[in-house]
Design a protein around this motif. Structure first.
Motif, PDB file in Angstrom:
ATOM      1  N   THR A   1       0.842  -1.192   0.000  1.00 43.98           N
ATOM      2  CA  THR A   1       0.000   0.000   0.000  1.00 43.98           C
ATOM      3  C   THR A   1       0.878   1.241   0.000  1.00 43.98           C
ATOM      4  OG1 THR A   1      -1.682  -1.208   1.228  1.00 43.98           O
ATOM      5  CG2 THR A   1      -1.843   1.174   1.259  1.00 43.98           C
ATOM      6  N   PRO A   2       0.663   2.218  -0.894  1.00 50.80           N
ATOM      7  CA  PRO A   2      -0.401   2.229  -1.884  1.00 50.80           C
ATOM      8  C   PRO A   2      -0.087   1.363  -3.098  1.00 50.80           C
ATOM      9  CG  PRO A   2       0.881   4.231  -2.113  1.00 50.80           C
ATOM     10  CD  PRO A   2       1.435   3.471  -0.926  1.00 50.80           C
ATOM     11  N   HIS A   3       1.189   1.093  -3.378  1.00 48.24           N
ATOM     12  CA  HIS A   3       1.597   0.209  -4.464  1.00 48.24           C
ATOM     13  C   HIS A   3       3.078  -0.100  -4.285  1.00 48.24           C
ATOM     14  CE1 HIS A   3       3.606   3.631  -6.364  1.00 48.24           C
ATOM     15  NE2 HIS A   3       2.473   4.311  -6.271  1.00 48.24           N
ATOM     16  N   PRO A   4       3.585  -1.104  -4.995  1.00 47.35           N
ATOM     17  CA  PRO A   4       5.026  -1.379  -4.926  1.00 47.35           C
ATOM     18  C   PRO A   4       5.808  -0.160  -5.421  1.00 47.35           C
ATOM     19  CG  PRO A   4       3.869  -3.184  -6.004  1.00 47.35           C
ATOM     20  CD  PRO A   4       2.878  -2.066  -5.841  1.00 47.35           C
ATOM     21  N   PRO A   5       7.039  -0.011  -4.976  1.00 48.04           N
ATOM     22  CA  PRO A   5       7.855   1.104  -5.452  1.00 48.04           C
ATOM     23  C   PRO A   5       7.977   1.070  -6.980  1.00 48.04           C
ATOM     24  CG  PRO A   5       8.978  -0.059  -3.685  1.00 48.04           C
ATOM     25  CD  PRO A   5       7.774  -0.873  -4.054  1.00 48.04           C
ATOM     26  N   ILE A   6       8.002   2.230  -7.580  1.00 49.98           N
ATOM     27  CA  ILE A   6       8.201   2.354  -9.028  1.00 49.98           C
ATOM     28  C   ILE A   6       9.588   2.947  -9.221  1.00 49.98           C
ATOM     29  CG2 ILE A   6       7.406   3.445 -11.159  1.00 49.98           C
ATOM     30  CD1 ILE A   6       4.592   3.555  -9.862  1.00 49.98           C
ATOM     31  N   PHE A   7      10.490   2.158  -9.761  1.00 49.63           N
ATOM     32  CA  PHE A   7      11.853   2.601  -9.984  1.00 49.63           C
ATOM     33  C   PHE A   7      12.037   2.980 -11.451  1.00 49.63           C
ATOM     34  CE2 PHE A   7      12.138  -0.321  -6.380  1.00 49.63           C
ATOM     35  CZ  PHE A   7      12.811   0.455  -5.468  1.00 49.63           C
ATOM     36  N   VAL A   8      12.781   4.043 -11.697  1.00 50.82           N
ATOM     37  CA  VAL A   8      13.078   4.468 -13.062  1.00 50.82           C
ATOM     38  C   VAL A   8      14.553   4.853 -13.154  1.00 50.82           C
ATOM     39  CG1 VAL A   8      10.737   5.323 -13.460  1.00 50.82           C
ATOM     40  CG2 VAL A   8      12.479   6.901 -12.654  1.00 50.82           C
ATOM     41  N   ALA A   9      15.090   4.783 -14.350  1.00 50.49           N
ATOM     42  CA  ALA A   9      16.449   5.248 -14.590  1.00 50.49           C
ATOM     43  C   ALA A   9      16.415   6.766 -14.702  1.00 50.49           C
ATOM     44  CB  ALA A   9      17.013   4.639 -15.864  1.00 50.49           C
ATOM     45  N   ALA A  10      17.323   7.442 -14.039  1.00 53.73           N
ATOM     46  CA  ALA A  10      17.356   8.900 -14.064  1.00 53.73           C
ATOM     47  C   ALA A  10      18.502   9.385 -14.945  1.00 53.73           C
ATOM     48  CB  ALA A  10      17.520   9.446 -12.654  1.00 53.73           C
ATOM     49  N   THR A  11      18.162  10.245 -15.887  1.00 53.64           N
ATOM     50  CA  THR A  11      19.182  10.818 -16.769  1.00 53.64           C
ATOM     51  C   THR A  11      19.194  12.341 -16.660  1.00 53.64           C
ATOM     52  OG1 THR A  11      17.632  10.852 -18.617  1.00 53.64           O
ATOM     53  CG2 THR A  11      19.067   8.905 -18.393  1.00 53.64           C
ATOM     54  N   SER A  12      18.395  12.898 -15.736  1.00 59.84           N
ATOM     55  CA  SER A  12      18.379  14.344 -15.540  1.00 59.84           C
ATOM     56  C   SER A  12      18.011  14.651 -14.094  1.00 59.84           C
ATOM     57  CB  SER A  12      17.351  14.991 -16.478  1.00 59.84           C
ATOM     58  OG  SER A  12      16.045  14.653 -16.084  1.00 59.84           O
ATOM     59  N   VAL A  13      18.286  15.869 -13.678  1.00 57.56           N
ATOM     60  CA  VAL A  13      17.941  16.305 -12.325  1.00 57.56           C
ATOM     61  C   VAL A  13      16.424  16.280 -12.158  1.00 57.56           C
ATOM     62  CG1 VAL A  13      18.001  18.262 -10.736  1.00 57.56           C
ATOM     63  CG2 VAL A  13      20.020  17.687 -12.081  1.00 57.56           C
ATOM     64  N   GLU A  14      15.676  16.664 -13.192  1.00 58.31           N
ATOM     65  CA  GLU A  14      14.221  16.673 -13.114  1.00 58.31           C
ATOM     66  C   GLU A  14      13.669  15.298 -12.779  1.00 58.31           C
ATOM     67  OE1 GLU A  14      15.917  17.954 -15.746  1.00 58.31           O
ATOM     68  OE2 GLU A  14      15.638  20.089 -15.361  1.00 58.31           O
ATOM     69  N   THR A  15      14.240  14.254 -13.350  1.00 59.59           N
ATOM     70  CA  THR A  15      13.778  12.892 -13.067  1.00 59.59           C
ATOM     71  C   THR A  15      14.052  12.526 -11.624  1.00 59.59           C
ATOM     72  OG1 THR A  15      14.153  12.242 -15.354  1.00 59.59           O
ATOM     73  CG2 THR A  15      13.982  10.479 -13.743  1.00 59.59           C
ATOM     74  N   CYS A  16      15.184  12.953 -11.101  1.00 65.14           N
ATOM     75  CA  CYS A  16      15.553  12.631  -9.725  1.00 65.14           C
ATOM     76  C   CYS A  16      14.625  13.282  -8.710  1.00 65.14           C
ATOM     77  CB  CYS A  16      16.982  13.069  -9.438  1.00 65.14           C
ATOM     78  SG  CYS A  16      18.208  12.118 -10.340  1.00 65.14           S
ATOM     79  N   THR A  17      14.018  14.382  -9.049  1.00 60.98           N
ATOM     80  CA  THR A  17      13.159  15.101  -8.115  1.00 60.98           C
ATOM     81  C   THR A  17      11.682  14.879  -8.400  1.00 60.98           C
ATOM     82  OG1 THR A  17      13.255  17.108  -9.468  1.00 60.98           O
ATOM     83  CG2 THR A  17      14.889  16.877  -7.714  1.00 60.98           C
ATOM     84  N   ALA A  18      11.358  14.051  -9.386  1.00 65.88           N
ATOM     85  CA  ALA A  18       9.948  13.829  -9.750  1.00 65.88           C
ATOM     86  C   ALA A  18       9.268  12.922  -8.754  1.00 65.88           C
ATOM     87  CB  ALA A  18       9.854  13.220 -11.145  1.00 65.88           C
TER      88      ALA A  18
END
Length: 69
Positions: A52-69
């Motif tokens: 709950t609320p869901h399993p973690p969603i992991f993504v590859a980060a290639t920019s600062v914006e992705t890291c802070t999303a």
């Protein structure tokens, strides 16, 4: 991206919509989506997520914006 006809300026918005869809599928009994890039009819994901609320969603980060999303 050019090989797939994807405008590089649109990938951030496509990515954001994709994450909304994934989270919606994991947290709702039935999920429907109509966005700028993707549309889904009412669907139900099986088996249901246990966390709950869901399993973690992991993504590859290639920019600062992705890291802070």
């Amino acid at each position: 991206l050019a090989a797939f006809g994807v405008d590089p300026k649109e990938t951030r918005a496509q990515w954001n919509e994709s994450i909304e869809i994934i989270a919606g599928l994991l947290t709702r009994e039935t999920f429907e989506y109509k966005g700028r890039f993707w549309s889904l009819p009412p669907v139900s994901l099986q088996p249901k997520a246990v966390q709950t609320p869901h399993p973690p969603i992991f993504v590859a980060a290639t920019s600062v914006e992705t890291c802070t999303a």
